[in-house]
Design an enzyme around this catalytic site. Structure first.
Site, PDB file in Angstrom:
ATOM      1  N   LYS A  93      42.595  -4.133  56.766  1.00 27.28           N
ATOM      2  CA  LYS A  93      43.227  -5.455  56.790  1.00 27.28           C
ATOM      3  C   LYS A  93      43.338  -5.871  58.251  1.00 27.28           C
ATOM      4  O   LYS A  93      44.015  -5.217  59.046  1.00 27.28           O
ATOM      5  CB  LYS A  93      44.603  -5.410  56.120  1.00 27.28           C
ATOM      6  CG  LYS A  93      45.198  -6.800  55.934  1.00 27.28           C
ATOM      7  CD  LYS A  93      46.508  -6.777  55.157  1.00 27.28           C
ATOM      8  CE  LYS A  93      46.974  -8.196  54.880  1.00 27.28           C
ATOM      9  NZ  LYS A  93      48.274  -8.233  54.185  1.00 27.28           N
ATOM     10  N   GLU A 125      37.781  12.976  77.089  1.00 30.95           N
ATOM     11  CA  GLU A 125      38.765  13.139  78.169  1.00 30.95           C
ATOM     12  C   GLU A 125      39.759  14.253  77.854  1.00 30.95           C
ATOM     13  O   GLU A 125      40.548  14.651  78.702  1.00 30.95           O
ATOM     14  CB  GLU A 125      39.504  11.819  78.390  1.00 30.95           C
ATOM     15  CG  GLU A 125      38.643  10.731  79.012  1.00 30.95           C
ATOM     16  CD  GLU A 125      39.442   9.500  79.370  1.00 30.95           C
ATOM     17  OE1 GLU A 125      40.355   9.592  80.197  1.00 30.95           O
ATOM     18  OE2 GLU A 125      39.142   8.436  78.795  1.00 30.95           O
ATOM     19  N   THR A 180      48.076  -6.274  49.353  1.00 27.76           N
ATOM     20  CA  THR A 180      47.011  -6.105  50.353  1.00 27.76           C
ATOM     21  C   THR A 180      47.440  -5.271  51.558  1.00 27.76           C
ATOM     22  O   THR A 180      46.593  -4.774  52.291  1.00 27.76           O
ATOM     23  CB  THR A 180      46.514  -7.483  50.857  1.00 27.76           C
ATOM     24  OG1 THR A 180      47.589  -8.150  51.503  1.00 27.76           O
ATOM     25  CG2 THR A 180      45.970  -8.317  49.716  1.00 27.76           C
ATOM     26  N   ASP A 181      48.766  -5.102  51.762  1.00 27.57           N
ATOM     27  CA  ASP A 181      49.216  -4.418  52.986  1.00 27.57           C
ATOM     28  C   ASP A 181      48.726  -2.971  53.068  1.00 27.57           C
ATOM     29  O   ASP A 181      48.368  -2.492  54.142  1.00 27.57           O
ATOM     30  CB  ASP A 181      50.748  -4.424  53.075  1.00 27.57           C
ATOM     31  CG  ASP A 181      51.307  -5.811  53.364  1.00 27.57           C
ATOM     32  OD1 ASP A 181      50.523  -6.711  53.720  1.00 27.57           O
ATOM     33  OD2 ASP A 181      52.536  -5.994  53.232  1.00 27.57           O
ATOM     34  N   THR A 215      51.055  -9.375  46.225  1.00 29.14           N
ATOM     35  CA  THR A 215      51.133 -10.835  46.285  1.00 29.14           C
ATOM     36  C   THR A 215      50.381 -11.485  45.139  1.00 29.14           C
ATOM     37  O   THR A 215      50.737 -12.577  44.691  1.00 29.14           O
ATOM     38  CB  THR A 215      50.569 -11.318  47.647  1.00 29.14           C
ATOM     39  OG1 THR A 215      51.411 -10.807  48.660  1.00 29.14           O
ATOM     40  CG2 THR A 215      50.522 -12.822  47.763  1.00 29.14           C
ATOM     41  N   TYR A 240      58.060 -15.704  49.694  1.00 34.02           N
ATOM     42  CA  TYR A 240      57.784 -15.281  48.323  1.00 34.02           C
ATOM     43  C   TYR A 240      58.164 -13.820  48.149  1.00 34.02           C
ATOM     44  O   TYR A 240      58.413 -13.101  49.118  1.00 34.02           O
ATOM     45  CB  TYR A 240      56.303 -15.480  47.965  1.00 34.02           C
ATOM     46  CG  TYR A 240      55.352 -14.539  48.666  1.00 34.02           C
ATOM     47  CD1 TYR A 240      54.873 -14.809  49.939  1.00 34.02           C
ATOM     48  CD2 TYR A 240      54.943 -13.355  48.041  1.00 34.02           C
ATOM     49  CE1 TYR A 240      54.009 -13.934  50.578  1.00 34.02           C
ATOM     50  CE2 TYR A 240      54.082 -12.476  48.671  1.00 34.02           C
ATOM     51  CZ  TYR A 240      53.617 -12.770  49.941  1.00 34.02           C
ATOM     52  OH  TYR A 240      52.767 -11.906  50.577  1.00 34.02           O
TER      53      TYR A 240
HETATM   54  N1  ASP Z   1      53.303  -7.503  51.158  1.00 28.90           N
HETATM   55  C1  ASP Z   1      52.303  -7.811  50.158  1.00 28.90           C
HETATM   56  C2  ASP Z   1      51.847  -6.517  49.533  1.00 28.90           C
HETATM   57  O1  ASP Z   1      51.169  -5.764  50.166  1.00 28.90           O
HETATM   58  C3  ASP Z   1      51.171  -8.530  50.770  1.00 28.90           C
HETATM   59  C4  ASP Z   1      50.023  -8.839  49.837  1.00 28.90           C
HETATM   60  O2  ASP Z   1      49.884  -8.379  48.734  1.00 28.90           O
HETATM   61  O3  ASP Z   1      49.157  -9.618  50.287  1.00 28.90           O
HETATM   62  O4  ASP Z   1      52.202  -6.259  48.416  1.00 28.90           O
END
Ligand code: ASP
Length: 337
Positions: free
Chosen positions: A163, A294, A90-91, A13, A24
């Site tokens: 995340k 367990e 970020t994913d 992103t 986007y």
């Molecule tokens: N879907 C995007 C990615 O991981 C989300 C992000 O970058 O925040 O590339």
């Protein structure tokens, strides 16, 4: 003295472009454009860069990991940079960060960053995050904490970051340790100077790279390890079919303390009997899986993931299988890495 910071760009992103209906596309802009958008450049920093990939991190794959690992190793060992910044979606940022935390030498800081809003959003967070990451990569202390992630001014270690939010700025948390530092303007402030978990130069896998028993060449393939997400009322015939697919290792994201129904426990014990490595982890974000609570791990031959998330436990198992680590040593590696 001028610091040399090298950027490896992979998309996400931070390089995303918004459309006119609120959505986007990640991984559209190149690294030059990201650098042009910086509000200012730190003094005494010489920035170089290369575009390794330009994808949403949901599409990051093993070959991109190998490329990143090999570049970080070369740049570090040949002293071509004083610090490395990796721009990333970020994913799956925590997975790439943890992979690199296990297979790179830690001679210089390696810092990942990204953004929660695309580059042409009304108020993008990418430029601020990139600037913060460059600053952290300039800090000599950063290399002592393994691979780092900087988001929203907070410095996280690859080992503990997760995340935890889908879209908010403070989407990342480090569980259970908490962040390792904060970046404020040009000031990098660390709260800790070492981690209990083994990383980078002391990692079993960095050592394997150094002694030539692990090489990310074009022919290399990480072993096929898959994650099974556990929920109430799992269908036995579905489980039987899933287990028939080819798995060299299985990480099971169990409920609670990594618990499994009796049926699944029995089916997975049978997988171990057939030579498949099985690791118990939990679908709970803040979990610590201990052996033999367990479930009788000793009897079934299961490994447990401690507080590693299922996605990170998967990476550790892939690497342990890749270096043909004996099963008892694998549990030690889970306990320490
Ligand atoms: N879907 C995007 C990615 O991981 C989300 C992000 O970058 O925040 O590339």
């Amino acid at each position: 003295m001028t610091k040399k910071i090298h950027i490896l760009a992979t998309g996400g992103t931070i390089a995303g472009q918004a459309n006119t209906h609120g959505g986007y596309t990640a991984g559209k802009l190149n690294v030059e454009t990201l650098l042009d958008a910086l509000p200012w450049r730190p003094h005494d920093v010489q920035v170089s860069y290369e575009q390794v990939a330009n994808v949403g991190s949901q599409s990051i794959h093993n070959e991109i990991w190998y490329q990143l690992a090999n570049r970080v190793n070369t740049l570090s060992l040949e002293k071509l940079a004083d610090g490395i910044v990796i721009t990333h979606g970020t994913d799956t940022m925590e997975e790439t960060a943890y992979f690199l935390n296990l297979v790179t030498p830690g001679k210089i800081p390696v810092v990942l960053t990204g953004a929660m809003r695309p580059a042409n959003a009304f108020s993008p967070d990418g430029p601020e995050n990139l600037l913060a990451a460059i600053n952290v990569a300039c800090s000599g202390q950063a290399k002592n904490l393994g691979v780092l992630v900087v988001m929203n001014s907070i410095i996280h270690s690859a080992r503990y970051i997760q995340k935890m939010g889908v879209s908010q700025d403070n989407a990342f948390q480090s569980i259970p340790l908490g962040p390792v530092g904060i970046q404020s303007g040009t000031n990098t402030h660390f709260f800790v100077n070492q981690l209990a978990a083994i990383h980078t130069n002391n990692s079993e896998f960095t050592k394997a790279i150094e002694n030539g028993s692990l090489t990310f060449s074009n022919e290399f393939k990480l072993p096929n390890v898959n994650v099974l997400y556990v929920h109430a009322g799992m269908d036995e015939s579905y489980l039987r079919q899933w287990l028939q697919l080819s798995h060299e290792g299985i990480v099971v994201a169990g409920v609670g303390a990594g618990n499994l129904s009796q049926t699944l426990e029995r089916l997975l014990a049978n997988q171990v009997f057939q030579g498949v490595a099985v690791v118990r982890s939990t679908r709970i974000a803040a979990g610590n899986i201990a052996r033999n609570m367990e479930i009788d791990d000793d009897r079934h031959g299961f490994l447990v993931a401690g507080n590693l998330t299922p996605a990170k436990a998967r990476i550790l198992l892939q690497l342990a299988l890749a270096v043909k680590m004996p099963m008892p040593q694998m549990q030690t590696v889970y306990d320490t890495h």
